[in-house]
Motif scaffolding. Structure first.
Motif, PDB file in Angstrom:
ATOM      1  N   LYS C 509       0.823   1.076 -23.032  1.00 29.70           N
ATOM      2  CA  LYS C 509       1.543  -0.164 -23.290  1.00 29.70           C
ATOM      3  C   LYS C 509       2.310  -0.592 -22.026  1.00 29.70           C
ATOM      4  O   LYS C 509       2.239  -1.748 -21.599  1.00 29.70           O
ATOM      5  N   VAL C 510       3.019   0.378 -21.423  1.00 23.71           N
ATOM      6  CA  VAL C 510       3.784   0.067 -20.211  1.00 23.71           C
ATOM      7  C   VAL C 510       2.854  -0.465 -19.127  1.00 23.71           C
ATOM      8  O   VAL C 510       3.138  -1.460 -18.462  1.00 23.71           O
ATOM      9  N   LYS C 511       1.708   0.192 -18.989  1.00 23.17           N
ATOM     10  CA  LYS C 511       0.772  -0.220 -17.929  1.00 23.17           C
ATOM     11  C   LYS C 511       0.200  -1.611 -18.180  1.00 23.17           C
ATOM     12  O   LYS C 511      -0.065  -2.364 -17.244  1.00 23.17           O
ATOM     13  N   SER C 512      -0.005  -1.935 -19.464  1.00 17.67           N
ATOM     14  CA  SER C 512      -0.578  -3.248 -19.741  1.00 17.67           C
ATOM     15  C   SER C 512       0.475  -4.350 -19.598  1.00 17.67           C
ATOM     16  O   SER C 512       0.137  -5.497 -19.350  1.00 17.67           O
ATOM     17  N   GLU C 513       1.729  -3.975 -19.739  1.00 19.30           N
ATOM     18  CA  GLU C 513       2.772  -5.003 -19.669  1.00 19.30           C
ATOM     19  C   GLU C 513       3.363  -5.183 -18.272  1.00 19.30           C
ATOM     20  O   GLU C 513       4.031  -6.183 -18.002  1.00 19.30           O
ATOM     21  N   ARG C 514       3.141  -4.202 -17.396  1.00 16.60           N
ATOM     22  CA  ARG C 514       3.760  -4.308 -16.063  1.00 16.60           C
ATOM     23  C   ARG C 514       2.988  -5.311 -15.192  1.00 16.60           C
ATOM     24  O   ARG C 514       1.842  -5.657 -15.485  1.00 16.60           O
ATOM     25  N   ASP C 515       3.635  -5.734 -14.105  1.00 12.55           N
ATOM     26  CA  ASP C 515       2.967  -6.576 -13.118  1.00 12.55           C
ATOM     27  C   ASP C 515       2.067  -5.655 -12.295  1.00 12.55           C
ATOM     28  O   ASP C 515       2.511  -4.993 -11.354  1.00 12.55           O
ATOM     29  N   ASN C 516       0.812  -5.599 -12.683  1.00 10.87           N
ATOM     30  CA  ASN C 516      -0.071  -4.583 -12.109  1.00 10.87           C
ATOM     31  C   ASN C 516      -0.335  -4.781 -10.619  1.00 10.87           C
ATOM     32  O   ASN C 516      -0.454  -3.813  -9.868  1.00 10.87           O
ATOM     33  N   ALA C 517      -0.406  -6.021 -10.211  1.00 10.20           N
ATOM     34  CA  ALA C 517      -0.639  -6.293  -8.782  1.00 10.20           C
ATOM     35  C   ALA C 517       0.514  -5.714  -7.955  1.00 10.20           C
ATOM     36  O   ALA C 517       0.306  -5.066  -6.926  1.00 10.20           O
ATOM     37  N   ARG C 518       1.713  -5.923  -8.465  1.00  6.10           N
ATOM     38  CA  ARG C 518       2.903  -5.401  -7.791  1.00  6.10           C
ATOM     39  C   ARG C 518       2.854  -3.857  -7.743  1.00  6.10           C
ATOM     40  O   ARG C 518       3.142  -3.236  -6.712  1.00  6.10           O
ATOM     41  N   ALA C 519       2.471  -3.259  -8.866  1.00  4.46           N
ATOM     42  CA  ALA C 519       2.389  -1.794  -8.935  1.00  4.46           C
ATOM     43  C   ALA C 519       1.390  -1.262  -7.897  1.00  4.46           C
ATOM     44  O   ALA C 519       1.700  -0.320  -7.149  1.00  4.46           O
ATOM     45  N   GLN C 520       0.233  -1.884  -7.838  1.00  2.43           N
ATOM     46  CA  GLN C 520      -0.799  -1.426  -6.888  1.00  2.43           C
ATOM     47  C   GLN C 520      -0.333  -1.607  -5.447  1.00  2.43           C
ATOM     48  O   GLN C 520      -0.591  -0.765  -4.588  1.00  2.43           O
ATOM     49  N   GLU C 521       0.359  -2.706  -5.212  1.00  2.60           N
ATOM     50  CA  GLU C 521       0.859  -2.986  -3.878  1.00  2.60           C
ATOM     51  C   GLU C 521       1.851  -1.885  -3.448  1.00  2.60           C
ATOM     52  O   GLU C 521       1.800  -1.373  -2.327  1.00  2.60           O
ATOM     53  N   CYS C 522       2.736  -1.524  -4.387  1.00 12.85           N
ATOM     54  CA  CYS C 522       3.710  -0.463  -4.091  1.00 12.85           C
ATOM     55  C   CYS C 522       3.015   0.855  -3.775  1.00 12.85           C
ATOM     56  O   CYS C 522       3.416   1.582  -2.869  1.00 12.85           O
ATOM     57  N   LEU C 523       1.967   1.153  -4.546  1.00 20.93           N
ATOM     58  CA  LEU C 523       1.254   2.414  -4.323  1.00 20.93           C
ATOM     59  C   LEU C 523       0.563   2.397  -2.957  1.00 20.93           C
ATOM     60  O   LEU C 523       0.530   3.400  -2.252  1.00 20.93           O
ATOM     61  N   GLN C 524       0.025   1.249  -2.604  1.00 16.53           N
ATOM     62  CA  GLN C 524      -0.660   1.132  -1.320  1.00 16.53           C
ATOM     63  C   GLN C 524       0.331   1.320  -0.155  1.00 16.53           C
ATOM     64  O   GLN C 524       0.047   2.043   0.797  1.00 16.53           O
ATOM     65  N   THR C 525       1.492   0.684  -0.294  1.00 14.83           N
ATOM     66  CA  THR C 525       2.516   0.844   0.741  1.00 14.83           C
ATOM     67  C   THR C 525       2.902   2.321   0.874  1.00 14.83           C
ATOM     68  O   THR C 525       3.021   2.861   1.971  1.00 14.83           O
ATOM     69  N   LEU C 526       3.079   2.945  -0.274  1.00 14.83           N
ATOM     70  CA  LEU C 526       3.467   4.359  -0.287  1.00 14.83           C
ATOM     71  C   LEU C 526       2.405   5.213   0.426  1.00 14.83           C
ATOM     72  O   LEU C 526       2.730   6.117   1.205  1.00 14.83           O
ATOM     73  N   ARG C 527       1.143   4.898   0.154  1.00 14.56           N
ATOM     74  CA  ARG C 527       0.035   5.630   0.774  1.00 14.56           C
ATOM     75  C   ARG C 527       0.125   5.526   2.296  1.00 14.56           C
ATOM     76  O   ARG C 527       0.002   6.524   3.015  1.00 14.56           O
TER      77      ARG C 527
END
Lengths: 131, 348, 570
Positions: C509-527
């Motif tokens: 539910k959390v994953k479907s409701e979050r701003d997924n593009a933002r989440a992926q962007e954060c993960l990419q930056t972290l990488r």
């Protein structure tokens, strides 16, 4: 012909409490068994493959995290699916007594709790081999 | 504890491992055959090997040895990874010592192979050496043949190189790797003592540690020295195993990161090409099977001799002579006379 | 007393001791011999029948003991000790879903608990999402299931983070859970400068004993130093690391090994922080410790006292810390889980009481008392309450907390304290040698060579053997055993398997409701940042605020840092 009894001691699941499993592996070595220790964090598939390849007489599983109601039956089910029916399966760790009947139903022959003497386990294995 | 088996059961396992398709059943049959050989020795092996021998000769056999702490299991796992990635079928026998006090053993090498546990093309078996007298060398030779018939492309035998029987195992390998990490002080001594003659490639593992280059230099010096001495009194037949024209390369590796493992594999390949091109491979195989049959003969001759000495009536004549204390009737002379009879009967 | 009179007094005591042994004692022994041939502590230190001033003849009161709250801190970390404030009664809790944990926390606060301690379930500890196949059977079992910030918000719902300190038992992903706690604080209007609490964040003991490592030692250490550096600058009241002997002991070590390895790890972290360029006095005051309280009463007390003196001496003399707060060792204690028995479990209440008393007499800053049913299952609410009551009774009824370091000056305890310090110093020498003079490198080498693992495995095997031969008595286990004891089984806690289902749904539910593009962007930056030397904390904070899961973040690190595998040492 005299033969050596081979055992696998495995820790399924994520808990890292391997003190008991290691002490038992070492104690059973000192009781004359050949003990294969497969280490931490084993998935049911890993364990089943180890059993198939190592062909042990008994499989000793240890869990302290409470994951036993899911993982023990999963392992016995997969062993059975792969035609492994003559390996004695034993459980250990923190296993509430009321869970034991269901585990036995699932094919775990005996469950040993904290405070079990290694000699007891050794005697049990020698008396209950399936082949 | 008795061992249970029947000829039918053995036959069914043999039929299974001969199958073309790999399956769980086939793996189990292989595992069972190994158990039978481990427990039953030559008595059982003589029911198995004759039926599968014509399927063998395909596998490349690699021996890996080194002191405890040299990182050989981790390196073995890396080597296996590479061969598996090439699409090959890889089998590993990991041998650990039996405790002389209890007769038990702790076998922990599977841990490092975890990554490949469930790969259908991978098989690993832990074996205890069951003491020097347990005939490890013998059982291992049989097991290698079973793994070969199972159509393994690569068979890796990995063991702590401590006793003579372990060293013997490597006489059945095509290529033997001796692993020596930096910082284990007395290891050079161990190499001088027995491993030198069986080594085809030296591996200085844990190359990230201080002293790796020093260890390489020590080994090179040792090799320079060894090249210049004549092997005299060659009871180990080391000359056959050590081939002129092949100076063992010294390769630095990092078993944890996998650094230089491809270089190591390249050298293994080079060594095998060398054996083939120079024809040394044949010498080695002759040597390997001489050893193999010596072991088999030892077993059955001893068994036969015991049977004869204890059950044949004629032997009593000889025993009487010994008891009479006649001239030339001591146990040695009498044994010599019995040997003559054997020789006449079997080898003249 | 002048040196001369002291010397002649000691001589007299020695002579008199000998006389006493040969006459009074000898007569007694003729009637009843001693119970055992050898008496020793759990660390195998042989102990005599009697200690006298001669045994501590070399002690200098000012150099070796001193005063509470002052160098060398042997007698206590604080000047007023428990006369001002009792230790923090901090019961470790966490079970099932975030909501159930929240309820347990509120229950504990209601009953007078003064600090929270969060236990996480194993998938969080290992950085797996609840839906991962690796998490099967483990969800919500040994602690609370935390996948994303959303779970963390529920855990602390209705709890004022400016009033309570929170300890989180988390190691490999400690930086991520700290970031989540900071984010929860922010949402509640509590700025990070005001947050108080502890993350365990002690990865070295994971390789040595507890085994919940994920990455290899070096990148793990980088994450730790990142949190130390970040907190030094932004979360000044946070204890950045709780250097833990508890798990080393639970894995089977002796008390001496627990003491030595834990402090050696502490020195390793100090060296790592200094290597980052931090000033030792800027971060050392925020390092705290976590010890076990086991069965041998006096040895445990000597262990805590020795720990304080060793830390003070090394920090001052070797690492040249100037700030007295850097010299002062503060610690949390938990009673020994391994000492609990499944047989006659109510006896565990008494074991826990003695262990807790040792911790108090040793001057602990906070304490967790185990619940008596923990050898059977996760603790029930009733058992947790008794455990907390045990602490309250020691604090309020026994009088043990009214005098500072009441065992100071005891011939035996002072002698044993010296002994433990000397034994620990031998281990430090060895570890330092492994690392060519560096405790940090020594820790890495010792881990990779399995030095610690082997030492612990041997000690734990010896312990088991002594129990099997009855050299060590465990009441109701190998002595005084009653065969059938059916009527006394306590009610135990069961975590329903439905928790797993619910948690997996929550995560989806959390994953479907979050701003997924933002989440992926954060993960990419972290990488990308993980590949540099930059401090990762700000990027982790961004990722958790974007509702990236612990599993997703750890996966990024797995990709960049690799994973660690251990050898088997028995």
């Amino acid at each position: 012909m005299e033969r050596k009894i081979r055992l696998i001691v495995a820790k399924p699941g994520l808990d890292g409490h391997d003190r008991g499993a290691k002490v038992i592996a070492r104690g059973l070595r000192d009781a004359g068994f050949e003990v294969i220790y497969t280490g931490l964090h084993q998935t049911p598939d890993d364990i089943v493959q180890s059993v198939i390849q190592e062909d042990p007489d008994a499989l000793l599983l240890s869990i302290l995290s409470g994951a036993h109601p899911v993982l023990f039956p999963e392992i016995t089910k997969k062993l059975h699916e792969n035609g492994v029916d003559d390996v004695l399966v034993l459980g250990g760790g923190i296993i509430p007594e009321e869970d034991v009947p269901a585990l036995k139903e699932a094919g775990v022959s005996e469950v040993f709790g904290p405070g079990t003497k290694i000699q007891e386990i050794a005697d049990y294995i020698r008396a209950n081999l399936k082949r | 504890m008795q061992m249970q088996y029947s000829d039918d059961l053995i036959q069914s396992y043999i039929d299974l491992i001969k199958q073309k398709e790999d399956s769980v059943k086939k793996k189990r049959a292989l595992a069972r055959l190994i158990t039978l050989i481990e427990n039953g020795g030559p008595e059982i092996a003589q029911k198995i090997i004759p039926q599968i021998y014509n399927l063998t000769g395909h596998a490349k056999i690699i021996g890996i040895t080194g002191a405890p702490g040299s990182g050989k299991s981790t390196l073995t796992s890396q080597i296996a990874d590479h061969y598996l990635e090439q699409g090959l079928k890889v089998s590993v026998i990991a041998v650990d010592p039996t405790s002389p006090f209890s007769g038990g053993a702790l076998l922990g090498d599977r841990i490092r192979m975890k990554k490949n546990f469930t790969n259908p093309r991978f098989f690993i078996r832990s074996m205890a050496n069951r003491g020097q007298l347990g005939g490890l060398a013998m059982a291992t030779k049989d097991v290698i043949h079973v793994l070969d018939a199972y159509h393994s492309d690569i068979i890796i035998i990995e063991t702590v190189g401590v006793g003579q029987s372990e060293i013997d195992i490597f006489k059945s390998a095509h290529t033997t790797l001796v692993i020596t990490p930096p910082g284990l002080g007395d290891e050079i001594q161990a190499i001088k003592a027995g491993l030198m003659e069986i080594t085809d490639i030296f591996v200085v593992n844990k190359m990230d540690r201080d002293g790796a280059d020093k260890r390489v230099a020590e080994l090179q010096t040792m090799l320079d020295f060894a090249e210049n001495i004549e092997i005299k009194n060659d009871q180990t037949q080391a000359k056959v195993v050590r081939c002129d024209g092949w100076r063992p390369p010294v390769i630095k590796t990092n078993g944890v990161t996998g650094e230089n493992v491809p270089l190591l594999l390249e050298n293994i390949k080079k060594h095998q090409e060398f054996l083939n091109q120079t024809g040394f491979i044949k010498k080695r195989l002759q040597f390997r099977y001489k050893h193999y049959i010596v072991e088999i003969l030892k077993y059955f001759l001893v068994k036969n001799v015991e049977e004869i000495v204890f059950t044949n009536e004629k032997i009593n004549e000889f025993i009487e002579k010994i008891l009479s204390h006649e001239q030339g009737a001591d146990p040695y002379s009498i044994s010599g006379a019995i040997m003559e009879i054997f020789r006449d009967r079997y080898f003249s | 007393m002048t040196e001369n009179t002291k010397e002649s007094l000691n001589k007299k005591i020695l002579e008199e001791t000998e006389r006493w042994i040969n006459t009074t004692v000898a007569q007694s022994l003729k009637k009843v011999p001693e119970r055992k041939r050898n008496f020793k502590t759990l660390s195998n230190i042989p102990v005599k029948a009697l200690y006298t001033p001669v045994d501590i003849g070399n002690l200098d009161y000012f150099d070796d003991l001193g005063f509470p709250g002052e160098y060398p801190y042997l007698r206590g970390a604080q000047a007023t000790s428990y006369r001002a404030r009792f230790w923090t009664m901090r019961q470790f809790a966490g079970l099932g879903t975030a909501k159930e944990t929240n309820q347990r926390f509120k229950y504990l606060i209601q009953n007078g608990q003064t600090g929270l301690s969060v236990a996480f379930h194993l998938p969080t500890i290992y950085g797996y999402e609840s839906g991962s196949p690796m998490s099967a059977g483990e969800i919500g079992k040994e602690g609370v299931a935390i996948d994303t910030l959303a779970d963390m918000e529920v855990v602390f719902d209705g709890i004022d983070l400016s009033k309570i300190s929170t300890s989180m038992t988390i190691n490999a992903p400690a930086s991520i859970l700290l970031a989540m706690y900071i984010a929860v604080g922010e949402k509640k209007g509590v700025p990070m400068e005001k947050l108080t609490g502890t993350i365990q964040n002690d990865i070295l003991k994971e390789y040595q004993a507890q085994k919940s490592y994920i990455f290899p030692p070096e990148p793990s250490m980088r994450l730790i130093v990142d949190t130390i550096e970040f907190c030094t600058n932004h979360v000044p009241k946070w204890n950045t690391i709780s250097i833990s002997g508890y798990h080393i002991r639970e894995a089977g070590s002796t008390a001496v090994q627990e003491l030595a390895f834990t402090l050696a790890n502490g020195f390793a972290y100090v060296e790592a922080g200094m290597a980052r360029g931090l000033n030792v006095d800027d971060f050392a005051p925020r390092l705290s410790f976590f010890f076990n309280a086991h069965n041998n009463f006096f040895e445990e007390i000597a262990k805590y006292r020795a720990a304080r003196r060793i830390w003070a001496r090394h920090m001052k003399e070797i690492y040249h810390a100037k700030d007295p707060r850097s010299w002062r060792l503060r610690f949390h204690t938990q009673t020994a889980g391994v000492s609990l028995t499944a047989q006659e479990p109510y006896n565990n209440i008494i074991r826990v009481t003695l262990q807790a008393l040792a911790a108090v007499l040793g001057g602990t800053q906070s304490l967790h008392t185990n619940s008596f049913d923990e050898a059977l299952a996760l603790p029930s609410e009733e058992a947790v309450k008794i455990a907390l009551r045990t602490q309250q009774i020691i604090a309020h009824e026994s009088g043990a907390a009214d005098v500072i370091d009441p065992l100071g000056g005891s011939y035996y305890v002072e002698w044993l304290t010296n002994q433990m310090e000397a034994e620990a110093e031998k281990y430090f020498e060895h570890i330092k040698k492994l690392g060519n003079g560096s405790m940090l490198q020594g820790a890495y080498v010792g881990i990779k060579n399995n030095f610690y693992q082997r030492e612990i495995a041997n000690a734990s095997y010896q312990y088991q053997k002594e129990i099997e031969t009855k050299e060590l008595v465990q009441v109701s286990v190998n002595e005084f055993k009653i065969e059938e004891e059916l009527d006394k089984k306590p009610e135990i806690l069961k975590i329903s398997e439905h928790v797993a289902e619910k948690q997996i749904q929550n995560l989806q539910k959390v994953k479907s409701e979050r701003d997924n593009a933002r989440a992926q962007e954060c993960l990419q930056t972290l990488r990308e940042k993980a590949k540099t030397n930059e401090n990762l904390m700000p990027y982790i904070l961004d990722a958790v605020k974007a509702y990236c899961s612990v599993g997703e973040i750890v996966d990024v690190f797995r990709e960049v840092f690799g994973v660690y595998r251990e050898d088997s040492i028995f």
